[in-house]
Design a protein around this motif. Sequence first.
Motif, PDB file in Angstrom:
ATOM      1  N   LEU A  54      48.971  33.916  43.196  1.00 43.67           N
ATOM      2  CA  LEU A  54      50.475  33.329  43.495  1.00 43.67           C
ATOM      3  C   LEU A  54      49.444  31.820  43.999  1.00 43.67           C
ATOM      4  CD1 LEU A  54      53.232  33.098  42.566  1.00 43.67           C
ATOM      5  CD2 LEU A  54      53.306  34.184  44.824  1.00 43.67           C
ATOM      6  N   MET A  55      49.155  32.149  44.891  1.00 47.52           N
ATOM      7  CA  MET A  55      49.212  31.259  45.330  1.00 47.52           C
ATOM      8  C   MET A  55      48.780  30.255  45.057  1.00 47.52           C
ATOM      9  SD  MET A  55      49.446  32.314  49.560  1.00 47.52           S
ATOM     10  CE  MET A  55      48.771  32.975  49.850  1.00 47.52           C
ATOM     11  N   ASP A  69      58.336  36.369  45.754  1.00 44.02           N
ATOM     12  CA  ASP A  69      57.568  36.946  44.849  1.00 44.02           C
ATOM     13  C   ASP A  69      55.854  37.018  45.595  1.00 44.02           C
ATOM     14  OD1 ASP A  69      58.276  36.555  42.467  1.00 44.02           O
ATOM     15  OD2 ASP A  69      57.648  34.356  41.994  1.00 44.02           O
ATOM     16  N   VAL A  70      55.784  36.897  46.353  1.00 42.37           N
ATOM     17  CA  VAL A  70      54.810  36.554  47.612  1.00 42.37           C
ATOM     18  C   VAL A  70      54.416  38.272  47.545  1.00 42.37           C
ATOM     19  CG1 VAL A  70      55.624  36.695  49.533  1.00 42.37           C
ATOM     20  CG2 VAL A  70      52.943  35.726  49.725  1.00 42.37           C
ATOM     21  N   GLY A  71      55.615  39.115  47.921  1.00 41.73           N
ATOM     22  CA  GLY A  71      54.905  40.267  48.058  1.00 41.73           C
ATOM     23  C   GLY A  71      54.982  41.735  46.747  1.00 41.73           C
ATOM     24  N   GLU A 114      46.425  31.116  53.181  1.00 41.70           N
ATOM     25  CA  GLU A 114      47.319  31.854  53.409  1.00 41.70           C
ATOM     26  C   GLU A 114      48.668  31.133  53.731  1.00 41.70           C
ATOM     27  OE1 GLU A 114      46.608  31.410  57.946  1.00 41.70           O
ATOM     28  OE2 GLU A 114      44.135  30.226  56.670  1.00 41.70           O
ATOM     29  N   TYR A 115      49.534  31.126  53.845  1.00 41.56           N
ATOM     30  CA  TYR A 115      50.750  30.551  54.068  1.00 41.56           C
ATOM     31  C   TYR A 115      51.752  30.610  55.569  1.00 41.56           C
ATOM     32  CZ  TYR A 115      53.500  34.846  52.800  1.00 41.56           C
ATOM     33  OH  TYR A 115      54.661  35.688  53.108  1.00 41.56           O
ATOM     34  N   ASP A 150      49.585  39.977  43.483  1.00 41.28           N
ATOM     35  CA  ASP A 150      48.674  39.393  43.981  1.00 41.28           C
ATOM     36  C   ASP A 150      48.898  38.147  45.028  1.00 41.28           C
ATOM     37  OD1 ASP A 150      45.625  39.191  44.935  1.00 41.28           O
ATOM     38  OD2 ASP A 150      45.066  38.170  42.764  1.00 41.28           O
ATOM     39  N   ASP A 151      48.877  38.287  45.871  1.00 44.37           N
ATOM     40  CA  ASP A 151      49.462  36.790  46.722  1.00 44.37           C
ATOM     41  C   ASP A 151      48.350  35.854  47.224  1.00 44.37           C
ATOM     42  OD1 ASP A 151      51.402  38.787  47.613  1.00 44.37           O
ATOM     43  OD2 ASP A 151      50.868  38.783  49.689  1.00 44.37           O
ATOM     44  N   GLN A 152      46.838  36.211  46.374  1.00 43.40           N
ATOM     45  CA  GLN A 152      46.145  35.237  46.317  1.00 43.40           C
ATOM     46  C   GLN A 152      45.674  34.364  44.977  1.00 43.40           C
ATOM     47  OE1 GLN A 152      43.251  34.055  49.150  1.00 43.40           O
ATOM     48  NE2 GLN A 152      45.376  35.205  50.288  1.00 43.40           N
TER      49      GLN A 152
END
Length: 75
Positions: free
Chosen positions: A50-51, A41-43, A9-10, A46-48
Amino acid sequence: MSGRPAGFEYVVRDGSVVQILHHGRVATTLRGRRAADFLEDVGAGDDQQLMARLTGNYRHGNERVAKNHPRNRGR
């Protein structure tokens, strides 16, 4: 286990600092241009994933094979 990254999470702090957490612990902190790029880029995907890429915490696909290699036995 599905092999997909999870538990990330961020949090945006002070408007320009992004902290990426993994299972509630700070994994990395992004500032300046990197933070702005991350928020763009987060939206978009795939957020997971990317992180996981940004923190270096992701599977490479060879863990099981490497574990069984003769030089790694007994570790």
